[in-house]
Motif scaffolding. Structure first.
Motif, PDB file in Angstrom:
ATOM      1  N   VAL A   9      -9.113  -2.779   3.507  1.00 53.17           N
ATOM      2  CA  VAL A   9      -7.923  -1.924   3.593  1.00 53.17           C
ATOM      3  C   VAL A   9      -7.365  -1.957   5.020  1.00 53.17           C
ATOM      4  O   VAL A   9      -6.145  -2.012   5.217  1.00 53.17           O
ATOM      5  N   ARG A  10      -8.246  -1.958   5.999  1.00 45.58           N
ATOM      6  CA  ARG A  10      -7.784  -2.102   7.388  1.00 45.58           C
ATOM      7  C   ARG A  10      -7.001  -3.417   7.551  1.00 45.58           C
ATOM      8  O   ARG A  10      -6.010  -3.466   8.274  1.00 45.58           O
ATOM      9  N   ALA A  11      -7.447  -4.464   6.864  1.00 50.20           N
ATOM     10  CA  ALA A  11      -6.737  -5.749   6.931  1.00 50.20           C
ATOM     11  C   ALA A  11      -5.341  -5.623   6.331  1.00 50.20           C
ATOM     12  O   ALA A  11      -4.379  -6.182   6.878  1.00 50.20           O
ATOM     13  N   LEU A  12      -5.208  -4.888   5.228  1.00 46.98           N
ATOM     14  CA  LEU A  12      -3.876  -4.646   4.646  1.00 46.98           C
ATOM     15  C   LEU A  12      -2.973  -3.932   5.648  1.00 46.98           C
ATOM     16  O   LEU A  12      -1.814  -4.303   5.839  1.00 46.98           O
ATOM     17  N   ILE A  13      -3.514  -2.896   6.264  1.00 43.82           N
ATOM     18  CA  ILE A  13      -2.734  -2.103   7.215  1.00 43.82           C
ATOM     19  C   ILE A  13      -2.351  -2.958   8.427  1.00 43.82           C
ATOM     20  O   ILE A  13      -1.230  -2.855   8.933  1.00 43.82           O
ATOM     21  N   LEU A  32       0.540  -5.064   7.369  1.00 47.79           N
ATOM     22  CA  LEU A  32       1.749  -4.241   7.344  1.00 47.79           C
ATOM     23  C   LEU A  32       2.275  -4.018   8.753  1.00 47.79           C
ATOM     24  O   LEU A  32       3.471  -4.163   9.009  1.00 47.79           O
ATOM     25  N   ASP A  33       1.380  -3.683   9.682  1.00 46.83           N
ATOM     26  CA  ASP A  33       1.811  -3.469  11.074  1.00 46.83           C
ATOM     27  C   ASP A  33       2.468  -4.723  11.642  1.00 46.83           C
ATOM     28  O   ASP A  33       3.535  -4.649  12.268  1.00 46.83           O
ATOM     29  N   ALA A  34       1.858  -5.876  11.430  1.00 48.92           N
ATOM     30  CA  ALA A  34       2.432  -7.130  11.940  1.00 48.92           C
ATOM     31  C   ALA A  34       3.817  -7.359  11.355  1.00 48.92           C
ATOM     32  O   ALA A  34       4.742  -7.770  12.071  1.00 48.92           O
ATOM     33  N   TYR A  35       3.964  -7.087  10.078  1.00 48.09           N
ATOM     34  CA  TYR A  35       5.263  -7.251   9.422  1.00 48.09           C
ATOM     35  C   TYR A  35       6.300  -6.294  10.025  1.00 48.09           C
ATOM     36  O   TYR A  35       7.411  -6.710  10.390  1.00 48.09           O
ATOM     37  N   LEU A  36       5.939  -5.015  10.153  1.00 55.44           N
ATOM     38  CA  LEU A  36       6.883  -4.036  10.690  1.00 55.44           C
ATOM     39  C   LEU A  36       7.287  -4.355  12.124  1.00 55.44           C
ATOM     40  O   LEU A  36       8.469  -4.277  12.479  1.00 55.44           O
ATOM     41  N   TYR A  37       6.312  -4.743  12.955  1.00 59.00           N
ATOM     42  CA  TYR A  37       6.626  -5.055  14.347  1.00 59.00           C
ATOM     43  C   TYR A  37       7.415  -6.360  14.483  1.00 59.00           C
ATOM     44  O   TYR A  37       8.036  -6.582  15.511  1.00 59.00           O
ATOM     45  N   SER A  38       7.407  -7.185  13.441  1.00 63.43           N
ATOM     46  CA  SER A  38       8.250  -8.385  13.466  1.00 63.43           C
ATOM     47  C   SER A  38       9.706  -8.045  13.142  1.00 63.43           C
ATOM     48  O   SER A  38      10.605  -8.809  13.464  1.00 63.43           O
ATOM     49  N   LEU A  39       9.920  -6.893  12.516  1.00 58.77           N
ATOM     50  CA  LEU A  39      11.271  -6.486  12.109  1.00 58.77           C
ATOM     51  C   LEU A  39      11.917  -5.467  13.042  1.00 58.77           C
ATOM     52  O   LEU A  39      13.141  -5.436  13.161  1.00 58.77           O
ATOM     53  N   ALA A  90       4.384   4.447  12.138  1.00 57.82           N
ATOM     54  CA  ALA A  90       3.198   4.171  11.330  1.00 57.82           C
ATOM     55  C   ALA A  90       2.072   5.149  11.644  1.00 57.82           C
ATOM     56  O   ALA A  90       1.914   5.573  12.788  1.00 57.82           O
ATOM     57  N   LEU A  91       1.307   5.463  10.621  1.00 59.55           N
ATOM     58  CA  LEU A  91       0.091   6.246  10.815  1.00 59.55           C
ATOM     59  C   LEU A  91      -1.092   5.301  10.983  1.00 59.55           C
ATOM     60  O   LEU A  91      -1.190   4.297  10.281  1.00 59.55           O
ATOM     61  N   ASP A  92      -1.987   5.649  11.896  1.00 59.38           N
ATOM     62  CA  ASP A  92      -3.186   4.825  12.072  1.00 59.38           C
ATOM     63  C   ASP A  92      -4.224   5.194  11.010  1.00 59.38           C
ATOM     64  O   ASP A  92      -4.062   6.159  10.265  1.00 59.38           O
ATOM     65  N   VAL A  93      -5.294   4.426  10.952  1.00 58.38           N
ATOM     66  CA  VAL A  93      -6.324   4.629   9.933  1.00 58.38           C
ATOM     67  C   VAL A  93      -6.926   6.020  10.036  1.00 58.38           C
ATOM     68  O   VAL A  93      -7.159   6.692   9.027  1.00 58.38           O
ATOM     69  N   GLY A 110     -11.556  -7.282  -7.466  1.00 57.92           N
ATOM     70  CA  GLY A 110     -11.802  -6.311  -6.403  1.00 57.92           C
ATOM     71  C   GLY A 110     -11.033  -6.534  -5.126  1.00 57.92           C
ATOM     72  O   GLY A 110     -11.080  -5.702  -4.219  1.00 57.92           O
ATOM     73  N   ALA A 111     -10.298  -7.629  -5.028  1.00 60.85           N
ATOM     74  CA  ALA A 111      -9.537  -7.905  -3.810  1.00 60.85           C
ATOM     75  C   ALA A 111      -8.420  -6.879  -3.631  1.00 60.85           C
ATOM     76  O   ALA A 111      -7.706  -6.551  -4.591  1.00 60.85           O
ATOM     77  N   ALA A 112      -8.272  -6.385  -2.416  1.00 66.58           N
ATOM     78  CA  ALA A 112      -7.210  -5.423  -2.116  1.00 66.58           C
ATOM     79  C   ALA A 112      -5.870  -6.137  -2.095  1.00 66.58           C
ATOM     80  O   ALA A 112      -5.682  -7.114  -1.370  1.00 66.58           O
ATOM     81  N   LEU A 113      -4.930  -5.647  -2.907  1.00 61.50           N
ATOM     82  CA  LEU A 113      -3.595  -6.245  -3.010  1.00 61.50           C
ATOM     83  C   LEU A 113      -2.535  -5.424  -2.291  1.00 61.50           C
ATOM     84  O   LEU A 113      -1.533  -5.969  -1.840  1.00 61.50           O
ATOM     85  N   GLY A 114      -2.737  -4.119  -2.216  1.00 62.11           N
ATOM     86  CA  GLY A 114      -1.732  -3.254  -1.619  1.00 62.11           C
ATOM     87  C   GLY A 114      -2.259  -1.851  -1.432  1.00 62.11           C
ATOM     88  O   GLY A 114      -3.329  -1.494  -1.939  1.00 62.11           O
ATOM     89  N   CYS A 115      -1.484  -1.052  -0.723  1.00 63.00           N
ATOM     90  CA  CYS A 115      -1.866   0.332  -0.465  1.00 63.00           C
ATOM     91  C   CYS A 115      -0.625   1.177  -0.243  1.00 63.00           C
ATOM     92  O   CYS A 115       0.462   0.657   0.004  1.00 63.00           O
ATOM     93  N   ALA A 116      -0.824   2.484  -0.340  1.00 65.56           N
ATOM     94  CA  ALA A 116       0.240   3.440  -0.063  1.00 65.56           C
ATOM     95  C   ALA A 116      -0.389   4.810   0.111  1.00 65.56           C
ATOM     96  O   ALA A 116      -1.497   5.061  -0.370  1.00 65.56           O
ATOM     97  N   ALA A 117       0.336   5.680   0.789  1.00 65.51           N
ATOM     98  CA  ALA A 117      -0.170   7.029   1.044  1.00 65.51           C
ATOM     99  C   ALA A 117       0.942   8.049   0.893  1.00 65.51           C
ATOM    100  O   ALA A 117       2.129   7.713   1.011  1.00 65.51           O
ATOM    101  N   ILE A 118       0.530   9.272   0.651  1.00 65.82           N
ATOM    102  CA  ILE A 118       1.431  10.416   0.737  1.00 65.82           C
ATOM    103  C   ILE A 118       0.742  11.449   1.611  1.00 65.82           C
ATOM    104  O   ILE A 118      -0.408  11.835   1.357  1.00 65.82           O
ATOM    105  N   VAL A 119       1.439  11.874   2.665  1.00 63.86           N
ATOM    106  CA  VAL A 119       0.966  12.957   3.520  1.00 63.86           C
ATOM    107  C   VAL A 119       1.564  14.239   2.942  1.00 63.86           C
ATOM    108  O   VAL A 119       2.790  14.390   2.888  1.00 63.86           O
ATOM    109  N   VAL A 120       0.701  15.127   2.482  1.00 61.77           N
ATOM    110  CA  VAL A 120       1.152  16.360   1.847  1.00 61.77           C
ATOM    111  C   VAL A 120       1.267  17.456   2.905  1.00 61.77           C
ATOM    112  O   VAL A 120       0.301  17.743   3.625  1.00 61.77           O
ATOM    113  N   THR A 121       2.458  18.021   3.021  1.00 65.64           N
ATOM    114  CA  THR A 121       2.715  19.142   3.925  1.00 65.64           C
ATOM    115  C   THR A 121       3.107  20.344   3.062  1.00 65.64           C
ATOM    116  O   THR A 121       3.358  20.185   1.869  1.00 65.64           O
ATOM    117  N   PRO A 122       3.191  21.542   3.642  1.00 71.35           N
ATOM    118  CA  PRO A 122       3.606  22.690   2.829  1.00 71.35           C
ATOM    119  C   PRO A 122       5.015  22.541   2.240  1.00 71.35           C
ATOM    120  O   PRO A 122       5.302  23.078   1.170  1.00 71.35           O
TER     121      PRO A 122
END
Length: 150
Positions: A13-17, A20-27, A35-38, A56-68
């Motif tokens: 999962v760290r490899a996925l992130i 993603l970071d490399a992609y975002l910093y290229s744009l 970005a949020l860190d691990v 079992g190979a990781a293909l993708g990831c996503a998160a939701i940060v829940v606030t009030p």
């Protein structure tokens, strides 16, 4: 393909992130990558989902940060070789269901204008364009969207 809630602190999962970071910093300049860190992704208020191939190979990831006030979609990424198979849609739908079950009534997100596939996905899933939210500045390199979950 399976979608499950997991921890972001796993080597694959760290490899996925990192991809993603490399992609975002290229744009975008560094000051426009929100970005949020691990470590941030392992907090109790973060829902983190991983899409995995049958082997079992990781293909993708996503998160939701829940606030009030709302949930914020973060770290949405699917490896290029796995795109077009519904992983992004399934990740987001799984997160939305869980966020709704935890009492979240709205989701927000920030993405970039040079990411047409992401924008199209969010539109298809009912996200609407809106202005900045939270601490985000009004910036031409940011696109803001929201979706009611109620």
């Amino acid at each position: 393909m399976q979608i499950s809630f997991e921890t972001a602190d796993q080597p694959d999962v760290r490899a996925l992130i990192a991809e993603l970071d490399a992609y975002l910093y290229s744009l975008f300049p560094a000051e426009n990558v929100y970005a949020l860190d691990v470590s941030s992704l392992t907090q109790p208020n973060v829902l983190f989902a991983v899409a995995r191939a049958n082997d079992g190979a990781a293909l993708g990831c996503a998160a939701i940060v829940v606030t009030p006030a709302y949930g914020e979609v973060k770290r949405m990424y699917v490896r290029p070789a796995a795109r077009g198979q519904g992983a992004a849609r399934r990740l987001l739908e799984t997160l939305e269901l869980r966020a709704r079950a935890e009492g979240c009534t709205a989701l927000m997100l920030e993405t970039g204008p040079t990411m047409p596939e992401a924008l199209a996905l969010y539109e298809r899933l009912g996200y609407k364009y809106r202005g900045p939210f939270g601490d985000y500045p009004d910036d031409p390199l940011s696109v803001f969207m929201a979706k009611a979950l109620a």
